[in-house]
Design an enzyme around this catalytic site. Structure first.
Site, PDB file in Angstrom:
ATOM      1  N   PRO A   2      32.983  38.810  34.826  1.00 51.35           N
ATOM      2  CA  PRO A   2      32.068  38.995  35.964  1.00 51.35           C
ATOM      3  C   PRO A   2      32.629  40.022  36.948  1.00 51.35           C
ATOM      4  O   PRO A   2      33.764  39.906  37.380  1.00 51.35           O
ATOM      5  CB  PRO A   2      32.015  37.613  36.610  1.00 51.35           C
ATOM      6  CG  PRO A   2      32.542  36.665  35.594  1.00 51.35           C
ATOM      7  CD  PRO A   2      33.476  37.448  34.722  1.00 51.35           C
ATOM      8  N   GLU A   3      31.845  41.021  37.250  1.00 49.57           N
ATOM      9  CA  GLU A   3      32.228  42.003  38.251  1.00 49.57           C
ATOM     10  C   GLU A   3      31.481  41.669  39.543  1.00 49.57           C
ATOM     11  O   GLU A   3      30.689  40.724  39.590  1.00 49.57           O
ATOM     12  CB  GLU A   3      31.851  43.411  37.761  1.00 49.57           C
ATOM     13  CG  GLU A   3      32.590  43.821  36.493  1.00 49.57           C
ATOM     14  CD  GLU A   3      33.815  44.687  36.790  1.00 49.57           C
ATOM     15  OE1 GLU A   3      34.177  44.853  37.972  1.00 49.57           O
ATOM     16  OE2 GLU A   3      34.394  45.212  35.826  1.00 49.57           O
ATOM     17  N   HIS A  91      33.801  22.691  28.451  1.00 54.29           N
ATOM     18  CA  HIS A  91      34.225  23.615  29.514  1.00 54.29           C
ATOM     19  C   HIS A  91      33.470  23.432  30.820  1.00 54.29           C
ATOM     20  O   HIS A  91      33.583  24.268  31.704  1.00 54.29           O
ATOM     21  CB  HIS A  91      34.134  25.076  29.053  1.00 54.29           C
ATOM     22  CG  HIS A  91      34.686  25.301  27.679  1.00 54.29           C
ATOM     23  ND1 HIS A  91      36.001  25.040  27.357  1.00 54.29           N
ATOM     24  CD2 HIS A  91      34.089  25.717  26.528  1.00 54.29           C
ATOM     25  CE1 HIS A  91      36.190  25.306  26.078  1.00 54.29           C
ATOM     26  NE2 HIS A  91      35.065  25.713  25.544  1.00 54.29           N
ATOM     27  N   ARG A 110      37.630  29.987  29.478  1.00 58.35           N
ATOM     28  CA  ARG A 110      38.987  30.536  29.402  1.00 58.35           C
ATOM     29  C   ARG A 110      39.870  30.096  30.566  1.00 58.35           C
ATOM     30  O   ARG A 110      41.072  30.338  30.560  1.00 58.35           O
ATOM     31  CB  ARG A 110      38.922  32.063  29.314  1.00 58.35           C
ATOM     32  CG  ARG A 110      38.230  32.491  28.017  1.00 58.35           C
ATOM     33  CD  ARG A 110      38.195  33.987  27.864  1.00 58.35           C
ATOM     34  NE  ARG A 110      39.541  34.546  27.757  1.00 58.35           N
ATOM     35  CZ  ARG A 110      39.798  35.843  27.697  1.00 58.35           C
ATOM     36  NH1 ARG A 110      38.815  36.698  27.756  1.00 58.35           N
ATOM     37  NH2 ARG A 110      41.030  36.279  27.591  1.00 58.35           N
ATOM     38  N   ARG A 151      48.567  60.579  48.396  1.00 56.13           N
ATOM     39  CA  ARG A 151      48.690  59.694  47.234  1.00 56.13           C
ATOM     40  C   ARG A 151      48.612  60.492  45.938  1.00 56.13           C
ATOM     41  O   ARG A 151      47.700  61.295  45.751  1.00 56.13           O
ATOM     42  CB  ARG A 151      47.580  58.639  47.236  1.00 56.13           C
ATOM     43  CG  ARG A 151      47.704  57.691  48.411  1.00 56.13           C
ATOM     44  CD  ARG A 151      47.439  56.278  47.950  1.00 56.13           C
ATOM     45  NE  ARG A 151      47.155  55.403  49.072  1.00 56.13           N
ATOM     46  CZ  ARG A 151      46.843  54.122  48.931  1.00 56.13           C
ATOM     47  NH1 ARG A 151      46.746  53.592  47.723  1.00 56.13           N
ATOM     48  NH2 ARG A 151      46.616  53.378  49.981  1.00 56.13           N
TER      49      ARG A 151
END
Ligand SMILES: [Zn+2]
Length: 270
Positions: A2-3, A91, A110, A151
């Site tokens: 999931p983003e 789960h 997971r 950077r």
């Protein structure tokens, strides 16, 4: 995984079913997910009214007067609001029974997700030191330009740094850099202000579009057999190494940057 758009879609899907509801009981079917579930979840959450469902980065917060439950979906987690008598499947680790007669159920095969506790008036250590939300006004090209001076890390790594901006994962970084025409390999300190303006706009546009698309899956959150609310996007770069660039037709390049697979066009992205 999931983003940010999936997490925001989850938040929007849950909010109408959860906000204003009181937690009747909590069922923990195991003592831990990625980390141990703290005793406050069992001790303090029952009886509380959930005032708001908030998102910060990829964390969801269920705010109550006694504190906030802090959730992360990890790699494979999903949250759904179901009728209370929906049979438990593999789960299904956590149930919050609500006074609506439904349960908020957390499933995570997971177990990289987490359920933690944030006392009132505090900020959990996982939420400290985070950059602004990408869809907020605090995130723009000027911010990226200012933070990137000097950077030498690749701009893709810089964009995925949670201290710079939260929630721009591997997929969205690749897509935004493609849209802005910036090579992911370029040193962050060597991207101009104008190009960072294009990059910030691309991040916002792509995330907003993904969240909008996610809205079509909202029904899944109240369907016992629906798939979790993740969704497919038409990706122009991510996952397309070796395929023709959608813009110029030359083969897209692929390499690991910061140990993350990255695809870009060596012609269109400089
Ligand atoms: Zn190209």
């Amino acid at each position: 995984m999931p983003e940010l758009p999936e997490v925001e879609t989850t938040r929007r899907g849950l909010a109408p079913h959860v906000e204003g509801r009181r937690v009747r009981a909590i069922t923990l079917r195991r003592p831990d997910l990625r980390w141990p579930i703290p005793p406050e979840i069992r001790e303090r959450l029952p009886g509380q009214r959930i005032e708001a469902v908030r998102r910060r980065a990829k964390y969801l917060l269920l705010d109550t007067a006694a504190g906030s439950a802090l959730l992360h979906l990890g790699m494979s987690g999903s949250l759904r609001v179901l009728p209370a008598d929906t049979p438990v499947t593999a789960h299904d680790h956590v149930d919050l029974a609500l006074d609506s007669g439904r349960v908020l159920r957390f499933n995570d095969p997971r177990r990289f997700g987490c359920l933690l506790w944030q006392p009132p008036g505090t900020v959990h250590e996982l939420l400290q030191g985070l950059g602004p939300e990408p869809l907020s006004d605090a995130f723009d090209g000027d911010l990226l330009f200012a933070l990137s001076r000097g950077r030498t890390a690749p701009v893709k790594t810089f964009l995925m740094d949670q201290a710079v901006v939260v929630g721009v994962g591997n997929i969205y970084a690749a897509e935004a850099l493609f849209a802005a025409g910036i090579s992911p390999l370029r040193a962050a300190g060597r991207v101009s202000r104008e190009r960072y303006r294009l990059l910030a706009e691309a991040v916002k546009r792509i995330l907003a579009y993904a969240i909008e698309r996610g809205g079509t899956t909202l029904r899944d959150f109240i369907s016992p057999d629906g798939a979790p609310g993740y969704f497919e996007l038409e990706l122009l770069a991510y996952g397309r190494g070796g395929e023709p660039c959608p813009r110029c037709g030359r083969p897209l390049k692929q390499a690991a940057i910061g140990q993350r697979a990255t695809v870009w066009c060596g012609h269109c992205q400089r």
